[in-house]
Scaffold this motif. Structure first.
Motif, PDB file in Angstrom:
ATOM      1  N   THR A  64       0.822  -1.210   0.000  1.00 13.16           N
ATOM      2  CA  THR A  64       0.000   0.000   0.000  1.00 13.16           C
ATOM      3  C   THR A  64       0.856   1.260   0.000  1.00 13.16           C
ATOM      4  O   THR A  64       0.334   2.366  -0.154  1.00 13.16           O
ATOM      5  CB  THR A  64      -0.928   0.015   1.222  1.00 13.16           C
ATOM      6  OG1 THR A  64      -0.133  -0.099   2.416  1.00 13.16           O
ATOM      7  CG2 THR A  64      -1.900  -1.155   1.162  1.00 13.16           C
ATOM      8  N   SER A  65       2.173   1.104   0.168  1.00 17.23           N
ATOM      9  CA  SER A  65       3.102   2.223   0.105  1.00 17.23           C
ATOM     10  C   SER A  65       4.435   1.704  -0.431  1.00 17.23           C
ATOM     11  O   SER A  65       4.834   0.574  -0.130  1.00 17.23           O
ATOM     12  CB  SER A  65       3.302   2.846   1.492  1.00 17.23           C
ATOM     13  OG  SER A  65       4.299   3.852   1.452  1.00 17.23           O
ATOM     14  N   TYR A  66       5.089   2.535  -1.211  1.00 21.10           N
ATOM     15  CA  TYR A  66       6.346   2.124  -1.829  1.00 21.10           C
ATOM     16  C   TYR A  66       7.466   3.117  -1.520  1.00 21.10           C
ATOM     17  O   TYR A  66       8.331   3.368  -2.359  1.00 21.10           O
ATOM     18  CB  TYR A  66       6.167   1.993  -3.352  1.00 21.10           C
ATOM     19  CG  TYR A  66       5.337   0.804  -3.768  1.00 21.10           C
ATOM     20  CD1 TYR A  66       5.901  -0.461  -3.881  1.00 21.10           C
ATOM     21  CD2 TYR A  66       3.983   0.941  -4.035  1.00 21.10           C
ATOM     22  CE1 TYR A  66       5.143  -1.548  -4.266  1.00 21.10           C
ATOM     23  CE2 TYR A  66       3.215  -0.136  -4.421  1.00 21.10           C
ATOM     24  CZ  TYR A  66       3.799  -1.387  -4.539  1.00 21.10           C
ATOM     25  OH  TYR A  66       3.042  -2.462  -4.918  1.00 21.10           O
ATOM     26  N   ASP A  67       7.483   3.663  -0.330  1.00 19.15           N
ATOM     27  CA  ASP A  67       8.481   4.672   0.012  1.00 19.15           C
ATOM     28  C   ASP A  67       9.906   4.126  -0.109  1.00 19.15           C
ATOM     29  O   ASP A  67      10.788   4.795  -0.655  1.00 19.15           O
ATOM     30  CB  ASP A  67       8.244   5.195   1.432  1.00 19.15           C
ATOM     31  CG  ASP A  67       6.991   6.054   1.530  1.00 19.15           C
ATOM     32  OD1 ASP A  67       6.425   6.388   0.470  1.00 19.15           O
ATOM     33  OD2 ASP A  67       6.570   6.368   2.661  1.00 19.15           O
ATOM     34  N   ALA A  68      10.135   2.926   0.396  1.00 19.19           N
ATOM     35  CA  ALA A  68      11.482   2.352   0.347  1.00 19.19           C
ATOM     36  C   ALA A  68      11.906   2.081  -1.093  1.00 19.19           C
ATOM     37  O   ALA A  68      13.028   2.407  -1.501  1.00 19.19           O
ATOM     38  CB  ALA A  68      11.535   1.071   1.171  1.00 19.19           C
ATOM     39  N   ALA A  69      11.003   1.486  -1.887  1.00 19.31           N
ATOM     40  CA  ALA A  69      11.321   1.209  -3.288  1.00 19.31           C
ATOM     41  C   ALA A  69      11.541   2.502  -4.058  1.00 19.31           C
ATOM     42  O   ALA A  69      12.438   2.587  -4.911  1.00 19.31           O
ATOM     43  CB  ALA A  69      10.193   0.399  -3.927  1.00 19.31           C
ATOM     44  N   ALA A  70      10.736   3.527  -3.762  1.00 15.72           N
ATOM     45  CA  ALA A  70      10.903   4.818  -4.435  1.00 15.72           C
ATOM     46  C   ALA A  70      12.257   5.417  -4.127  1.00 15.72           C
ATOM     47  O   ALA A  70      12.918   5.991  -5.011  1.00 15.72           O
ATOM     48  CB  ALA A  70       9.783   5.763  -4.013  1.00 15.72           C
ATOM     49  N   GLY A  71      12.707   5.298  -2.872  1.00 10.62           N
ATOM     50  CA  GLY A  71      14.025   5.822  -2.504  1.00 10.62           C
ATOM     51  C   GLY A  71      15.147   5.125  -3.245  1.00 10.62           C
ATOM     52  O   GLY A  71      16.074   5.774  -3.747  1.00 10.62           O
ATOM     53  N   ARG A  72      15.072   3.797  -3.358  1.00 14.95           N
ATOM     54  CA  ARG A  72      16.106   3.058  -4.082  1.00 14.95           C
ATOM     55  C   ARG A  72      16.087   3.413  -5.566  1.00 14.95           C
ATOM     56  O   ARG A  72      17.142   3.556  -6.199  1.00 14.95           O
ATOM     57  CB  ARG A  72      15.899   1.547  -3.901  1.00 14.95           C
ATOM     58  CG  ARG A  72      16.094   1.068  -2.472  1.00 14.95           C
ATOM     59  CD  ARG A  72      16.266  -0.441  -2.396  1.00 14.95           C
ATOM     60  NE  ARG A  72      15.130  -1.164  -2.939  1.00 14.95           N
ATOM     61  CZ  ARG A  72      14.049  -1.506  -2.242  1.00 14.95           C
ATOM     62  NH1 ARG A  72      13.949  -1.144  -0.964  1.00 14.95           N
ATOM     63  NH2 ARG A  72      13.060  -2.185  -2.803  1.00 14.95           N
ATOM     64  N   ALA A  73      14.883   3.562  -6.126  1.00 13.18           N
ATOM     65  CA  ALA A  73      14.773   3.901  -7.545  1.00 13.18           C
ATOM     66  C   ALA A  73      15.355   5.278  -7.825  1.00 13.18           C
ATOM     67  O   ALA A  73      16.076   5.477  -8.821  1.00 13.18           O
ATOM     68  CB  ALA A  73      13.315   3.846  -7.984  1.00 13.18           C
ATOM     69  N   LEU A  74      15.071   6.244  -6.965  1.00  7.19           N
ATOM     70  CA  LEU A  74      15.576   7.603  -7.170  1.00  7.19           C
ATOM     71  C   LEU A  74      17.089   7.655  -7.051  1.00  7.19           C
ATOM     72  O   LEU A  74      17.776   8.302  -7.854  1.00  7.19           O
ATOM     73  CB  LEU A  74      14.933   8.548  -6.156  1.00  7.19           C
ATOM     74  CG  LEU A  74      15.283  10.033  -6.285  1.00  7.19           C
ATOM     75  CD1 LEU A  74      14.899  10.567  -7.663  1.00  7.19           C
ATOM     76  CD2 LEU A  74      14.590  10.837  -5.197  1.00  7.19           C
ATOM     77  N   THR A  75      17.635   6.933  -6.085  1.00 10.55           N
ATOM     78  CA  THR A  75      19.094   6.883  -5.928  1.00 10.55           C
ATOM     79  C   THR A  75      19.736   6.256  -7.158  1.00 10.55           C
ATOM     80  O   THR A  75      20.765   6.732  -7.656  1.00 10.55           O
ATOM     81  CB  THR A  75      19.463   6.080  -4.672  1.00 10.55           C
ATOM     82  OG1 THR A  75      18.907   6.710  -3.521  1.00 10.55           O
ATOM     83  CG2 THR A  75      20.977   5.977  -4.511  1.00 10.55           C
ATOM     84  N   GLY A  76      19.131   5.188  -7.670  1.00 10.16           N
ATOM     85  CA  GLY A  76      19.697   4.517  -8.836  1.00 10.16           C
ATOM     86  C   GLY A  76      19.657   5.360 -10.087  1.00 10.16           C
ATOM     87  O   GLY A  76      20.572   5.305 -10.915  1.00 10.16           O
ATOM     88  N   ALA A  77      18.597   6.160 -10.241  1.00  7.95           N
ATOM     89  CA  ALA A  77      18.470   6.986 -11.447  1.00  7.95           C
ATOM     90  C   ALA A  77      19.366   8.217 -11.391  1.00  7.95           C
ATOM     91  O   ALA A  77      19.760   8.745 -12.433  1.00  7.95           O
ATOM     92  CB  ALA A  77      17.013   7.413 -11.637  1.00  7.95           C
ATOM     93  N   GLY A  78      19.682   8.687 -10.181  1.00 10.18           N
ATOM     94  CA  GLY A  78      20.474   9.908 -10.079  1.00 10.18           C
ATOM     95  C   GLY A  78      19.591  11.131 -10.232  1.00 10.18           C
ATOM     96  O   GLY A  78      18.393  11.042 -10.509  1.00 10.18           O
ATOM     97  N   GLU A  79      20.177  12.288 -10.039  1.00 11.92           N
ATOM     98  CA  GLU A  79      19.399  13.526 -10.054  1.00 11.92           C
ATOM     99  C   GLU A  79      19.330  14.189 -11.420  1.00 11.92           C
ATOM    100  O   GLU A  79      18.574  15.131 -11.613  1.00 11.92           O
ATOM    101  CB  GLU A  79      19.985  14.518  -9.035  1.00 11.92           C
ATOM    102  CG  GLU A  79      19.854  14.042  -7.595  1.00 11.92           C
ATOM    103  CD  GLU A  79      20.340  15.079  -6.612  1.00 11.92           C
ATOM    104  OE1 GLU A  79      20.762  16.164  -7.074  1.00 11.92           O
ATOM    105  OE2 GLU A  79      20.313  14.826  -5.400  1.00 11.92           O
ATOM    106  N   ASP A  80      20.118  13.734 -12.371  1.00 11.58           N
ATOM    107  CA  ASP A  80      20.124  14.396 -13.671  1.00 11.58           C
ATOM    108  C   ASP A  80      20.310  13.365 -14.773  1.00 11.58           C
ATOM    109  O   ASP A  80      21.248  12.575 -14.739  1.00 11.58           O
ATOM    110  CB  ASP A  80      21.257  15.435 -13.729  1.00 11.58           C
ATOM    111  CG  ASP A  80      21.213  16.246 -15.018  1.00 11.58           C
ATOM    112  OD1 ASP A  80      20.096  16.483 -15.508  1.00 11.58           O
ATOM    113  OD2 ASP A  80      22.281  16.628 -15.519  1.00 11.58           O
TER     114      ASP A  80
END
Length: 426
Positions: free
Chosen positions: A218-234
């Motif tokens: 019902t929430s994907y906060d942890a997965a979202a954090g890993r995905a954002l780190t993997g993609a990078g900011e730019d």
């Protein structure tokens, strides 16, 4: 749909206009239809099933598909039938269960259906065996079960989710320096990761960051954090293929992404579609700017105009049918394919055996440009051990712009090589 579920007894939908004058009687039996060649042409019975009354947190309902089948019958019979044959449509509530799927398949056998068309079921093992025994072809399923791409009685019109993932890799490789893939922590999810990795490797892009997630979360906060780190900011991209849970994931992701961040999001049809974009705000939707890989042309493409006109005239006010829904579109294409096959036979009596023979014999099916021309001969299949029944390995690239899915590439994109490479090395 919520509330207490009650058994649904599917009934045949039978509508045939014998004359356009007001008060004209409906024809029954095997009378000659307007436009027939003069011989007595027997009705053609087909079955379409989909879950429409399923309940529970993980239930899928696709009532628009059976409603589209009924609408197609109303229209085509007023036009003189399918090559002069009355089209008799039997619909069935598959109930998103193996028991329901098996019951619908047995209904098709009982009704002596010449084909099952444009249907949805995740329970291929339950429905395909009865169809194989009876020799009833399964044409243009949604692609929700593995058996649709393996059974000798299945005639898919798309490459299923495998083609979407292969295409998504190509779409992302054009602009993304790094990719994070969020996918179910299942065997099917493992296949998704391998397909995306294969496609990115062909474009000499780094392997995606593989983020496994619980399908029922019902929430994907942890997965979202890993995905954002993997993609990078730019220059990075995050693609999520979680079916109905994709919206939930991107809710979590948007809360974590820095304001004005440059990480691009992406998915495939079935996880993101125009109805979801509309429901989440249109132009203000969190999916604005997202890349989406699909099977068919974008919803606003002129090639959908006939379908939209039919829905407008023959299903006015039926809120089950959304012309932007991929399931509704799949059913339309399957019925278009049947029309092409029956016309090629040009016989007074159409049987499942004759339809199957035409399919196996290489009858060319024209879907009005909604797919490439289709044939299901052995030589038309991609030759992959993992996807032996795929004959259409082409996809479309779309993007969400001003709240609408629009074309990101003018033409179909062929992903045969990616599917073959993934199958050979997987």
């Amino acid at each position: 749909m919520t509330g207490r579920r009650r058994p649904i007894s599917p009934r045949p939908f039978r509508l045939l206009t014998g004359a356009v004058a007001a008060g004209a009687l409906l024809m029954t039996g095997c009378g000659v239809l307007p436009g027939a060649s003069g011989d007595s042409r027997e009705p053609v019975t087909v079955v379409t099933w989909a879950p429409s009354g399923a309940s529970g947190p993980d239930a899928t309902n696709m009532a628009g598909m059976t409603a589209m089948a009924q609408t197609y019958a109303s229209w085509i019979n007023q036009e003189g039938g399918v090559d002069g044959h009355e089209l008799r449509v039997v619909t069935c509530d598959e109930q998103d269960s193996s028991i329901g799927a098996g019951n619908c398949a047995r209904r098709a056998v009982k009704e002596k259906a010449v084909a099952v068309l444009g249907s949805y079921s995740r329970h291929g093992r339950a429905f395909m065996a009865p169809l194989e025994v009876a020799g009833i072809p399964y044409i243009g399923g949604y692609g929700a079960s593995e058996e649709e791409f393996r059974s000798y009685m299945s005639y898919p019109v798309t490459g299923g989710q495998s083609a979407l993932l292969a295409g998504n890799a190509k779409q992302l490789a054009a602009t993304c320096d790094r990719v994070s893939l969020v996918r179910p922590d299942t065997l099917g999810g493992d296949s998704q990761a391998w397909l995306l990795n294969t496609g990115l490797a062909e474009a000499r892009r780094p392997a995606p960051v593989d983020v496994r997630a619980d399908e029922g979360a019902t929430s994907y906060d942890a997965a979202a954090g890993r995905a954002l780190t993997g993609a990078g900011e730019d220059g990075g991209c995050v693609t999520a293929v979680l079916g109905d849970r994709t919206e939930t994931f991107f809710d979590s992701f948007r809360r974590l992404e820095p304001a004005g961040g440059s990480v691009r999001i992406s998915s495939v049809l079935g996880s993101i579609g125009q109805p979801l974009i509309d429901r989440t705000g249109g132009r203000d939707s969190p999916f604005e700017g997202a890349y989406v890989t699909g099977w068919y042309p974008a919803p606003g493409d002129a090639r959908w105009d006939l379908m939209r006109d039919v829905i407008s005239k023959h299903a006015f006010g039926d809120n089950r049918i959304d012309p932007d829904d991929t399931g509704v579109q799949t059913t339309w294409i399957a019925y278009t394919a049947l029309k092409s096959i029956v016309e090629s036979l040009n016989e007074a009596d159409i049987t499942s055996r004759k339809v199957t023979k035409a399919l196996n014999g290489g009858t060319r099916v024209d879907t009005g440009g909604l797919t490439p021309a289709l044939r299901w001969r052995y030589e038309d299949m991609i030759g992959s051990s993992s996807y032996p029944r795929i004959v259409n390995s082409k996809v479309t690239f779309q993007v969400v712009r001003d709240g609408r899915l629009v074309a990101d590439s003018k033409n179909f994109v062929d992903v045969t090589k990616t599917l073959s490479d993934a199958s050979a090395t997987g």
